[in-house]
Design a protein around this motif. Structure first.
Motif, PDB file in Angstrom:
ATOM      1  N   ARG A   1       0.835  -1.209   0.000  1.00 37.09           N
ATOM      2  CA  ARG A   1       0.000   0.000   0.000  1.00 37.09           C
ATOM      3  C   ARG A   1       0.863   1.250   0.000  1.00 37.09           C
ATOM      4  NH1 ARG A   1      -4.540   0.461   4.439  1.00 37.09           N
ATOM      5  NH2 ARG A   1      -6.008   1.381   2.986  1.00 37.09           N
ATOM      6  N   GLY A   2       2.012   1.163   0.658  1.00 34.15           N
ATOM      7  CA  GLY A   2       2.924   2.304   0.681  1.00 34.15           C
ATOM      8  C   GLY A   2       3.457   2.628  -0.695  1.00 34.15           C
ATOM      9  N   TYR A   3       3.859   1.587  -1.445  1.00 33.68           N
ATOM     10  CA  TYR A   3       4.339   1.815  -2.809  1.00 33.68           C
ATOM     11  C   TYR A   3       3.207   2.334  -3.699  1.00 33.68           C
ATOM     12  CZ  TYR A   3       8.638  -0.521  -1.471  1.00 33.68           C
ATOM     13  OH  TYR A   3       9.819  -0.844  -0.840  1.00 33.68           O
ATOM     14  N   GLN A   4       2.006   1.821  -3.478  1.00 34.18           N
ATOM     15  CA  GLN A   4       0.853   2.307  -4.222  1.00 34.18           C
ATOM     16  C   GLN A   4       0.645   3.792  -3.965  1.00 34.18           C
ATOM     17  OE1 GLN A   4      -2.923   0.810  -2.846  1.00 34.18           O
ATOM     18  NE2 GLN A   4      -3.989   1.341  -4.741  1.00 34.18           N
ATOM     19  N   LEU A   5       0.694   4.195  -2.710  1.00 33.09           N
ATOM     20  CA  LEU A   5       0.472   5.601  -2.363  1.00 33.09           C
ATOM     21  C   LEU A   5       1.569   6.494  -2.932  1.00 33.09           C
ATOM     22  CD1 LEU A   5      -1.111   7.767  -0.883  1.00 33.09           C
ATOM     23  CD2 LEU A   5       0.122   7.161   1.215  1.00 33.09           C
ATOM     24  N   GLN A   6       2.815   6.075  -2.820  1.00 27.25           N
ATOM     25  CA  GLN A   6       3.919   6.847  -3.399  1.00 27.25           C
ATOM     26  C   GLN A   6       3.688   7.075  -4.893  1.00 27.25           C
ATOM     27  OE1 GLN A   6       7.256   4.356  -2.431  1.00 27.25           O
ATOM     28  NE2 GLN A   6       7.691   5.399  -0.509  1.00 27.25           N
ATOM     29  N   SER A   7       3.287   6.015  -5.579  1.00 25.10           N
ATOM     30  CA  SER A   7       3.042   6.113  -7.017  1.00 25.10           C
ATOM     31  C   SER A   7       1.862   7.035  -7.315  1.00 25.10           C
ATOM     32  CB  SER A   7       2.782   4.711  -7.588  1.00 25.10           C
ATOM     33  OG  SER A   7       2.497   4.776  -8.965  1.00 25.10           O
ATOM     34  N   GLN A   8       0.789   6.925  -6.549  1.00 23.45           N
ATOM     35  CA  GLN A   8      -0.397   7.755  -6.766  1.00 23.45           C
ATOM     36  C   GLN A   8      -0.072   9.246  -6.621  1.00 23.45           C
ATOM     37  OE1 GLN A   8      -2.822   6.018  -3.725  1.00 23.45           O
ATOM     38  NE2 GLN A   8      -3.955   4.708  -5.148  1.00 23.45           N
ATOM     39  N   LEU A   9       0.667   9.596  -5.564  1.00 18.66           N
ATOM     40  CA  LEU A   9       0.991  11.008  -5.340  1.00 18.66           C
ATOM     41  C   LEU A   9       1.891  11.536  -6.446  1.00 18.66           C
ATOM     42  CD1 LEU A   9       1.535  11.069  -1.464  1.00 18.66           C
ATOM     43  CD2 LEU A   9      -0.549  11.454  -2.788  1.00 18.66           C
TER      44      LEU A   9
END
Length: 727
Positions: free
Chosen positions: A168-176
């Motif tokens: 989820r952390g990598y997902q959030l980094q990518s989204q931002l």
């Protein structure tokens, strides 16, 4: 109340503070005002639970957007790991913005379509959302993001520590990163997090691959904070029917449930278990005790498999605080909802990590600054064929000591995270229709969070996706979704980067003997204890989630079925060694737990482990590296490659039927290899599908990812160098 920092806040916010009866701001709130208002740097606010982090972020952020209220669109994007926390923060922010007239909109799966349509039609103010709902926005409303977020000032990430090192952390980094790419500007990121041993070490997780400065604001260590601890130990009691071993909780859990009932009934508590099975069974035992004593039940389970209605009704009961309530829970209640008056925290079995123990303790003692921790630890007796040092109890003592010294595990190193890279690749293609390979790599890898993925590796990765029909190449060379890709993206479940652990069926001669959520590596030939008997793996299918076994007449240990598999840090094991060596028996142990630690110390001394890492006893050879799970896992795999039957047991390694001369030869060979490849070590490991989309990734890439994240070859070789001298 006025000082230089507070003068910078909006007058309407000061009216709200006056209405709340605030005489002053907390130090961490004062320190956060100027850097957040300036918007030059990213900011991490690191402090314990209930220390005013939310106000520290929102007071200056609300001031900034109110001063520039002529700008249209969404001005603050707040991201939380939990919907329950969003609902909680919505109530707080709705009150905080009372005089500002700033619209606050929660956006997640439980919010009505009409409310979402309002913000889509008239974007303004603050949006509170989760990574999953943000993924849906990026795919289905890309143009809306481009237009409505062009004046976005802040992204505020709550419970930031819960994202770090996770899918989820990598997902959030990518989204931002994708949002900033869409709106064409950098947006100030403000992360709210629990305390870290080294807060500076987490800055790269907030904005990877960037030279943007990040300011870390920490709370001063409070002399008021106190911790009351007791560890209660329990001797193992064999079940009347050995066939039930592994299918029901051991008998000592009857005594644990008696103590929980006696100690916790009549107050509000959180009891954390390491598995859903333990959570459900313990809650059931406690409910039965209430019925048999004709008293109202105060004990309720809480875990991810329960329905939303059951979870939310318990959360509401905890928040209301009108009735004594004890939640028997998994990690689901580590974060989120604001429970103002928790009397104590309990942990059944050893904690998973020091960091999770800290997070759990942050839920209690908010008003009096006095947290109460009770740990209930069952231990096996030393009549087993394994070498026993009562390691679970000693490891718990080690973790509590490190916690008291404010040491916590550092964030995990950056990973390949191929499963989340797959999700983000399909998401970007879905939002644009088609994308070039170069643009994808530039966005997600070169400037995004998946920086370990070189162009060569990325091409291998895309080839996997093409072979599974997730993507296709168009005539102009760009990539579009294939039929299978469209099918995956159109499922609402696609928005989540994580998945619940899949159950594996254990089968013997065509008969099912049970199911388990597997969380450890398995190789053909491995042995384990289940349903009171030893079994040897002779077949494994990742696709069918099937483990075929045959009877194993010798000693074996249970499979790891909880979240603790593979996460014990080197520092914890080193502290365990010090406890054994220094004969340290803390005063916070009850008689049984103290007896276990003392017996472990006496066994440690009989085995001369203060000066040796190897014990050649009547049941075989045991190795004691006093290192974390990564090193132990690597040592085991290296020995297996040399045909040594090695297996990790608690905090050490057992070698079955291994002469010392064979071990000498194996150690010599290992230390004389010119180059040891992590991917070669795990060629026989079958279950590498750890994350949601791993089944689409090639074995070569999965092995590379596993070796990078889960092995420590250097640490293992250091141990073998020491072992060679002792042999």
């Amino acid at each position: 109340m006025e000082n230089n920092s507070i003068k910078l806040l909006d007058v309407d916010l000061k009216r709200w503070m006056f209405k709340k009866g605030w005489q002053s701001l907390l130090p961490i709130q004062e320190k956060s005002i100027a850097p957040i208002l300036e918007r030059k740097n990213d900011v991490i606010i690191s402090a314990s639970t209930a220390s005013g982090k939310t106000e520290a972020a929102f007071l200056p952020a609300l001031t900034a957007i109110h001063k520039t209220r002529e700008l249209s669109g969404v001005r603050i994007l707040y991201i939380s790991p939990l919907k329950a926390l969003i609902n909680d923060q919505y109530r707080r922010l709705d009150e905080m913005t009372e005089f500002l007239k700033i619209k606050v909109t929660p956006w997640h799966g439980d919010v009505s379509i009409s409310k979402k349509n309002q913000i889509l039609d008239e974007p303004e103010g603050i949006i509170l959302t989760t990574p999953e709902s943000l993924e849906s926005l990026l795919i289905n409303h890309k143009s809306w993001i481009e237009s409505s977020m062009k004046n976005l000032f802040y992204v505020i990430i709550d419970e930031f520590h819960a994202f770090m090192g996770s899918q989820r952390g990598y997902q959030l980094q990518s989204q931002l990163h994708r949002i900033e790419n869409l709106i064409g500007k950098r947006v100030t990121r403000v992360a709210l997090s629990a305390t870290f041993s080294d807060a500076n070490g987490v800055m790269s997780y907030l904005r990877p691959n960037s030279s943007i400065p990040c300011e870390v604001i920490t709370a001063a260590k409070s002399s008021e904070d106190k911790l009351s601890v007791q560890i209660k130990g329990y001797d193992h009691i064999a079940l009347d029917d050995p066939e039930l071993e592994g299918k029901v909780l051991p008998k000592e859990f009857d005594a644990i449930s008696d103590d929980i009932f006696r100690l916790l009934r009549g107050s509000t508590n959180l009891v954390f278990c390491n598995s859903r099975f333990c959570t459900e069974t313990l809650a059931g035992k406690l409910e039965q005790k209430s019925k048999s004593r004709f008293v109202p039940n105060e004990f309720f389970p809480h875990h991810g498999s329960l329905s939303k209605e059951l979870r939310e009704s318990l959360e509401y009961r905890l928040q209301e605080g009108r009735w004594p309530t004890t939640a028997i829970c998994t990690a689901t209640l580590e974060l989120g909802i604001d429970i103002s008056d928790v009397s104590s925290i309990a942990q059944v079995e050893h904690p998973i990590t020091v960091a999770s123990l800290r997070q759990r303790l942050g839920r209690a003692g908010r008003r009096e600054h006095n947290a109460v921790l009770r740990v209930f630890i069952p231990e096996a007796l030393t009549d087993t064929k394994k070498t026993e040092l009562y390691e679970d109890t000693v490891m718990t003592v080690a973790m509590i000591e490190l916690l008291l010294e404010r040491w916590y595990e550092p964030p995990l190193e950056h990973e390949y995270a191929f499963s989340t890279l797959l999700q983000q690749t399909l998401s970007v293609i879905a939002s644009y229709g088609s994308v070039s390979t170069k643009a994808l790599h530039e966005l997600l890898c070169k400037t995004g969070p998946f920086s370990l993925c070189t162009p060569k590796i990325f091409m291998q990765f895309l080839k996997c996706l093409g072979e599974k029909d997730l993507i296709v190449q168009l005539n102009d060379g760009s990539l579009a979704l294939g039929l299978e890709g469209e099918k995956i993206v159109s499922n609402w479940n696609f928005y989540a980067a994580f998945d619940t652990p899949k159950e594996f069926t254990i089968e013997h001669e065509g008969h099912q003997i049970g199911t388990i959520p597997l969380s450890q590596d398995l190789i053909i030939g491995d042995t384990f204890l289940f349903a009171g008997r030893g079994w040897k793996v002779n077949f494994f299918s990742q696709e069918r989630h099937l483990i075929g076994v045959k009877a194993y007449p010798h000693d074996a240990q249970p499979l790891q079925m909880n979240g603790s598999a593979g996460h014990i840090h080197n520092e914890v094991r080193k502290r365990m060694f010090e406890i054994y060596r220094n004969r340290k028996v803390p005063v916070y142990l009850n008689k049984v737990a103290a007896k276990h630690v003392l017996q472990g110390i006496e066994q440690f001394e009989r085995m001369h482990l203060e000066h040796s890492h190897i014990y050649d006893g009547p049941t075989g050879i045991a190795l004691f590296p006093w290192q974390g799970d990564k090193v132990i896992r690597t040592i085991v795999l290296m020995l297996k490659k040399e045909s040594i039957d090695a297996s990790a047991y608690k905090s050490h390694i057992e070698l079955a039927y291994t002469p010392k001369d064979s071990l000498k030869v194996a150690v010599y060979n290992i230390l004389n290899y010119e180059n040891i490849s992590g991917t070669d070590l795990i060629k026989k490991v079958n279950n590498l599908d750890r994350e949601k989309h791993d089944s689409y990734i090639s074995m070569d890439l999965k092995r590379m990812s596993f070796a990078h994240s889960e092995l420590d070859i250097e640490g293992a070789l250091d141990f073998f160098a020491v072992l060679r001298k002792e042999l």
